[in-house]
Design a protein around this motif. Structure first.
Motif, short mmCIF file in Angstrom:
data_model
loop_
_atom_site.label_atom_id
_atom_site.label_comp_id
_atom_site.label_asym_id
_atom_site.label_seq_id
_atom_site.Cartn_x
_atom_site.Cartn_y
_atom_site.Cartn_z
N SER A 137 44.12 45.10 60.00
CA SER A 137 43.16 43.83 59.49
C SER A 137 41.95 43.81 59.77
N GLU B 27 42.71 34.80 48.09
CA GLU B 27 41.70 36.01 48.10
C GLU B 27 43.31 36.92 48.85
N TYR B 28 44.05 36.51 49.08
CA TYR B 28 44.80 37.63 49.12
C TYR B 28 46.27 38.01 47.97
N ASN C 180 46.73 31.86 50.17
CA ASN C 180 45.45 31.97 50.12
C ASN C 180 44.81 32.81 48.97
N ASN D 228 42.17 45.30 53.91
CA ASN D 228 41.19 44.57 52.82
C ASN D 228 40.90 45.53 51.33
N TYR D 229 40.17 45.26 51.07
CA TYR D 229 39.71 45.63 49.67
C TYR D 229 39.13 47.37 50.03
N GLN E 71 40.80 39.89 46.27
CA GLN E 71 40.32 41.18 47.18
C GLN E 71 40.64 41.80 46.09
N SER F 92 43.95 35.97 57.24
CA SER F 92 44.40 35.57 55.82
C SER F 92 44.61 33.83 56.04
N VAL G 143 47.45 39.45 60.96
CA VAL G 143 47.76 39.19 59.41
C VAL G 143 47.50 37.62 59.03
N SER H 166 50.05 42.38 47.77
CA SER H 166 49.57 40.84 47.73
C SER H 166 50.29 40.60 49.08
N LEU H 167 50.25 39.16 49.46
CA LEU H 167 50.72 38.50 50.44
C LEU H 167 51.26 36.75 50.33
#
Ligand SMILES: CC(C)=CCC/C(C)=C/CC/C(C)=C/CC/C(C)=C/COP(=O)(O)OP(=O)(O)O
Ligand SMILES: O=P(O)(O)OC[C@@H](O)CO
Ligand SMILES: [Mg+2]
Length: 242
Positions: A51, A102-103, A100, A79-80, A107, A142, A138, A94-95
């Motif tokens: 992470s 962003e996740y 969020n 992360n990217y 990203q 995240s 994580v 994909s979370l």
């Protein structure tokens, strides 16, 4: 023509992936020892990611693994930045358990065109954090809340929503160092609804846990091996017993 790794994921259940955290693996002698034992144990994949690992740490691990073993290397990115064409495949996470953006998509936008131009197998993955009994790295990074283990229909609906969005793989993660790994009941309920391959990780530290989850395609072991590489000998016994 090499087979796609996703086809290998689907082909069998009870496969084992060793998770290498680049932050903790910056020593080539350690990696040599790990690889020797992993090959002896018949490990199926190395997953590489963390992470909070940086790109230099990741590249060192990829270079070392590529020089020392033919075991497939699958990126499991936090992360990217944790992407490299020298890997064999990328879990494009994909979370979905979190809210969020962003996740979920943020990203991904950072380097989507770069990834598309790479000669790298990209595996769209529905990544679900499940409550593992303690706050995971994580969840912290995240800033998301994991799904409770007893909310089985929420978990299955989240995964199936991912399938409908086109995800090719479902990863149920109780989080690194979880005190409670993913309940086999969750896996059973999910398998009644989908034939997508399933990966389970987080807090897997005994052969009994691995056996109880052997219907999933891939079981990921991280922390336990960071503490005790000889657990690979027990894994070998498990694998040769089958
Ligand atoms: C767009 C690309 C390439 C990636 C997407 C990035 C996303 C959405 C990641 C999902 C959320 C996340 C932070 C996943 C990390 C997964 C991972 C590598 C876990 C490994 O365990 P650690 O988090 O390193 O645990 P410890 O630090 O406790 O060892
Ligand atoms: O380190 P452990 O607890 O084995 O967890 C592995 C992995 O699934 C975490 O993302
Ligand atoms: Mg880690």
């Amino acid at each position: 023509m090499t087979t796609k790794l996703l086809d290998q994921f689907k082909a069998k259940t009870g496969q084992i992936a060793v998770l290498i955290d680049p932050e903790k693996s910056q020593d080539v002698e350690y990696l040599r020892d790990l690889i020797k034992k992993a090959e002896f144990a018949g490990i199926d994949y190395f997953f590489v990611g963390g992470s909070t690992a940086n790109k230099t740490q990741l590249d060192f691990v990829i270079r070392s693994l590529k020089a020392l073993t033919l075991i497939p290397l699958v990126l499991f990115p936090g992360n990217y930045h944790q992407v490299s064409e020298d890997a064999d495949a990328l879990l494009y996470l994909s979370l979905l358990s979190g809210r969020n953006p962003e996740y979920l998509i943020g990203q991904h936008i950072q380097n989507a065109s770069d990834i598309k131009a790479m000669n790298l197998e990209v595996i769209p993955t529905a990544y679900l954090l499940i409550d593992g009994g303690k706050q995971s790295a994580v969840a912290y990074v995240s800033q998301t809340t994991p799904l409770p283990q007893d909310q089985i229909s929420l978990i299955t609906n989240t995964a199936i929503a991912g399938e409908l969005q086109g995800k090719q793989l479902i990863y149920l993660d109780a989080g690194s160092g979880a005190t409670e790994s993913v309940d086999p009941k969750i896996v059973k309920a999910l398998q009644e609804k989908t034939t997508l391959p399933i990966v389970v990780g987080g807090g897997l530290r005994s052969i009994e846990q691995l056996e109880n989850l052997k219907t999933v395609n891939i079981l990921v072991v991280g922390n336990k091996l960071e503490e005790d590489l000889d657990f690979l000998l027990d894994i070998r016994n498990l694998k040769t017993r089958k």
